[in-house]
Write a protein that holds these residues in place. Structure first.
Motif, PDB file in Angstrom:
ATOM      1  N   PRO A  76       0.837  -1.199   0.000  1.00  0.00           N
ATOM      2  CA  PRO A  76       0.000   0.000   0.000  1.00  0.00           C
ATOM      3  C   PRO A  76       0.874   1.252   0.000  1.00  0.00           C
ATOM      4  N   THR A  77       0.480   2.240  -0.761  1.00  0.00           N
ATOM      5  CA  THR A  77       1.235   3.480  -0.852  1.00  0.00           C
ATOM      6  C   THR A  77       0.602   4.523   0.054  1.00  0.00           C
ATOM      7  N   GLY A  78       1.423   5.126   0.891  1.00  0.00           N
ATOM      8  CA  GLY A  78       0.927   6.163   1.784  1.00  0.00           C
ATOM      9  C   GLY A  78       2.058   6.725   2.623  1.00  0.00           C
ATOM     10  N   SER A  79       1.757   7.789   3.338  1.00  0.00           N
ATOM     11  CA  SER A  79       2.738   8.452   4.198  1.00  0.00           C
ATOM     12  C   SER A  79       3.186   7.503   5.312  1.00  0.00           C
ATOM     13  N   PRO A  80       4.292   7.826   5.971  1.00  0.00           N
ATOM     14  CA  PRO A  80       4.711   7.000   7.114  1.00  0.00           C
ATOM     15  C   PRO A  80       3.617   6.890   8.177  1.00  0.00           C
ATOM     16  N   PHE A  81       2.886   7.973   8.417  1.00  0.00           N
ATOM     17  CA  PHE A  81       1.793   7.930   9.381  1.00  0.00           C
ATOM     18  C   PHE A  81       0.742   6.907   8.959  1.00  0.00           C
ATOM     19  N   ARG A  82       0.313   6.973   7.700  1.00  0.00           N
ATOM     20  CA  ARG A  82      -0.687   6.013   7.216  1.00  0.00           C
ATOM     21  C   ARG A  82      -0.151   4.584   7.264  1.00  0.00           C
ATOM     22  N   GLN A  83       1.119   4.397   6.953  1.00  0.00           N
ATOM     23  CA  GLN A  83       1.710   3.063   7.019  1.00  0.00           C
ATOM     24  C   GLN A  83       1.631   2.514   8.446  1.00  0.00           C
ATOM     25  N   HIS A  84       1.883   3.365   9.448  1.00  0.00           N
ATOM     26  CA  HIS A  84       1.760   2.937  10.847  1.00  0.00           C
ATOM     27  C   HIS A  84       0.332   2.492  11.148  1.00  0.00           C
ATOM     28  N   VAL A  85      -0.632   3.286  10.700  1.00  0.00           N
ATOM     29  CA  VAL A  85      -2.040   2.950  10.948  1.00  0.00           C
ATOM     30  C   VAL A  85      -2.377   1.618  10.290  1.00  0.00           C
ATOM     31  N   TRP A  86      -1.999   1.435   9.033  1.00  0.00           N
ATOM     32  CA  TRP A  86      -2.332   0.200   8.315  1.00  0.00           C
ATOM     33  C   TRP A  86      -1.646  -1.001   8.948  1.00  0.00           C
ATOM     34  N   HIS A  87      -0.433  -0.807   9.448  1.00  0.00           N
ATOM     35  CA  HIS A  87       0.268  -1.892  10.149  1.00  0.00           C
ATOM     36  C   HIS A  87      -0.536  -2.325  11.379  1.00  0.00           C
ATOM     37  N   ILE A  88      -1.054  -1.367  12.118  1.00  0.00           N
ATOM     38  CA  ILE A  88      -1.859  -1.675  13.306  1.00  0.00           C
ATOM     39  C   ILE A  88      -3.163  -2.358  12.902  1.00  0.00           C
ATOM     40  N   LEU A  89      -3.776  -1.915  11.801  1.00  0.00           N
ATOM     41  CA  LEU A  89      -5.003  -2.576  11.341  1.00  0.00           C
ATOM     42  C   LEU A  89      -4.752  -4.049  11.066  1.00  0.00           C
ATOM     43  N   ASN A  90      -3.594  -4.362  10.510  1.00  0.00           N
ATOM     44  CA  ASN A  90      -3.266  -5.763  10.208  1.00  0.00           C
ATOM     45  C   ASN A  90      -3.139  -6.619  11.461  1.00  0.00           C
ATOM     46  N   GLN A  91      -3.043  -6.006  12.624  1.00  0.00           N
ATOM     47  CA  GLN A  91      -2.918  -6.746  13.876  1.00  0.00           C
ATOM     48  C   GLN A  91      -4.273  -7.002  14.544  1.00  0.00           C
ATOM     49  N   ILE A  92      -5.351  -6.451  13.986  1.00  0.00           N
ATOM     50  CA  ILE A  92      -6.677  -6.679  14.562  1.00  0.00           C
ATOM     51  C   ILE A  92      -7.105  -8.102  14.179  1.00  0.00           C
ATOM     52  N   PRO A  93      -7.338  -8.950  15.151  1.00  0.00           N
ATOM     53  CA  PRO A  93      -7.702 -10.340  14.835  1.00  0.00           C
ATOM     54  C   PRO A  93      -9.039 -10.443  14.082  1.00  0.00           C
ATOM     55  N   TYR A  94      -9.120 -11.445  13.271  1.00  0.00           N
ATOM     56  CA  TYR A  94     -10.332 -11.798  12.538  1.00  0.00           C
ATOM     57  C   TYR A  94     -11.493 -11.911  13.516  1.00  0.00           C
ATOM     58  N   GLY A  95     -12.596 -11.266  13.197  1.00  0.00           N
ATOM     59  CA  GLY A  95     -13.786 -11.358  14.024  1.00  0.00           C
ATOM     60  C   GLY A  95     -13.769 -10.484  15.263  1.00  0.00           C
ATOM     61  N   GLU A  96     -12.761  -9.635  15.398  1.00  0.00           N
ATOM     62  CA  GLU A  96     -12.681  -8.746  16.549  1.00  0.00           C
ATOM     63  C   GLU A  96     -12.714  -7.293  16.081  1.00  0.00           C
ATOM     64  N   LEU A  97     -13.042  -6.405  17.007  1.00  0.00           N
ATOM     65  CA  LEU A  97     -13.145  -4.989  16.705  1.00  0.00           C
ATOM     66  C   LEU A  97     -12.204  -4.185  17.580  1.00  0.00           C
ATOM     67  N   THR A  98     -11.870  -3.003  17.113  1.00  0.00           N
ATOM     68  CA  THR A  98     -11.146  -2.023  17.903  1.00  0.00           C
ATOM     69  C   THR A  98     -11.738  -0.668  17.580  1.00  0.00           C
ATOM     70  N   THR A  99     -11.328   0.350  18.315  1.00  0.00           N
ATOM     71  CA  THR A  99     -11.844   1.698  18.069  1.00  0.00           C
ATOM     72  C   THR A  99     -10.764   2.574  17.453  1.00  0.00           C
ATOM     73  N   TYR A 100     -11.218   3.670  16.865  1.00  0.00           N
ATOM     74  CA  TYR A 100     -10.275   4.651  16.315  1.00  0.00           C
ATOM     75  C   TYR A 100      -9.358   5.162  17.422  1.00  0.00           C
ATOM     76  N   GLY A 101      -9.912   5.350  18.621  1.00  0.00           N
ATOM     77  CA  GLY A 101      -9.112   5.812  19.752  1.00  0.00           C
ATOM     78  C   GLY A 101      -8.025   4.825  20.142  1.00  0.00           C
ATOM     79  N   ASP A 102      -8.354   3.536  20.134  1.00  0.00           N
ATOM     80  CA  ASP A 102      -7.353   2.519  20.462  1.00  0.00           C
ATOM     81  C   ASP A 102      -6.242   2.489  19.412  1.00  0.00           C
TER      82      ASP A 102
END
Length: 179
Positions: A76-102
């Motif tokens: 995925p192409t994006g700024s370092p900030f966006r890359q950090h966010v997408w990396h964290i999204l990849n850590q959200i387990p299947y079938g689970e949720l998190t919040t924008y704040g988390d």
């Protein structure tokens, strides 16, 4: 060179895009930000290895088999900030949720900051170029609301139901656009 392919899914047509045999885009039909914004020449090509791997991943996902992404060449192409966010999204387990704040708290830690704006995180989540595989649909509002999804709240709901998320515990959608 840029290539594209399509995949017919239970939630509609999905467009795939690659560059140098790496997946750079996966967009749902009528997605708010991406597929229509590509400003380069793209050659349709259905038989690239990256597309075959991605389509197999999608087949397994839509059969509720919880596929892993470790074999997919994601770029995925994006700024370092966006890359950090997408990396964290990849850590959200299947079938689970998190919040924008988390997610914001985790990004702040990665960037050695005391705080991070949930709204800035929402922008990065909403501009995720590889939907479903980078699971932006697993992020909800702080009160459990199904706020925002560039592909549409109806598709977010279907993806979460497919993953077995109990939506009865969540609030109703507040709007149908990405934050």
């Amino acid at each position: 060179m840029f290539y594209s392919s399509t995949y017919s899914s239970p939630i509609g047509l999905i467009t795939l895009m690659s560059k140098n045999n790496q997946l750079i885009g996966l967009w749902l039909e009528n997605e708010k930000y991406f597929a229509n914004s590509v400003d380069t020449i793209v050659t349709p090509h259905d038989n690239l290895a990256v597309f075959n791997l991605t389509k197999t991943w999608l087949d397994n996902y839509f059969l509720a088999k919880n596929p892993t992404i470790n074999r997919l060449p994601l770029a995925p192409t994006g700024s370092p900030f966006r890359q950090h966010v997408w990396h964290i999204l990849n850590q959200i387990p299947y079938g689970e949720l998190t919040t924008y704040g988390d997610v914001a708290k985790k990004v702040a830690l990665l960037m050695n900051r005391k705080t991070m704006s949930s709204q800035a995180v929402g922008g990065a989540v909403g501009h995720n170029p590889i939907s479903i595989i980078i699971p932006c649909h697993r992020v909800v509002g702080s009160n459990g609301s199904l706020t925002g999804y560039a592909g549409g709240i109806d598709k977010k709901i279907k993806l979460l139901e497919l993953e077995g998320v109990d939506l009865t515990a969540l609030f109703t959608p507040t709007h149908s656009t990405a934050p």
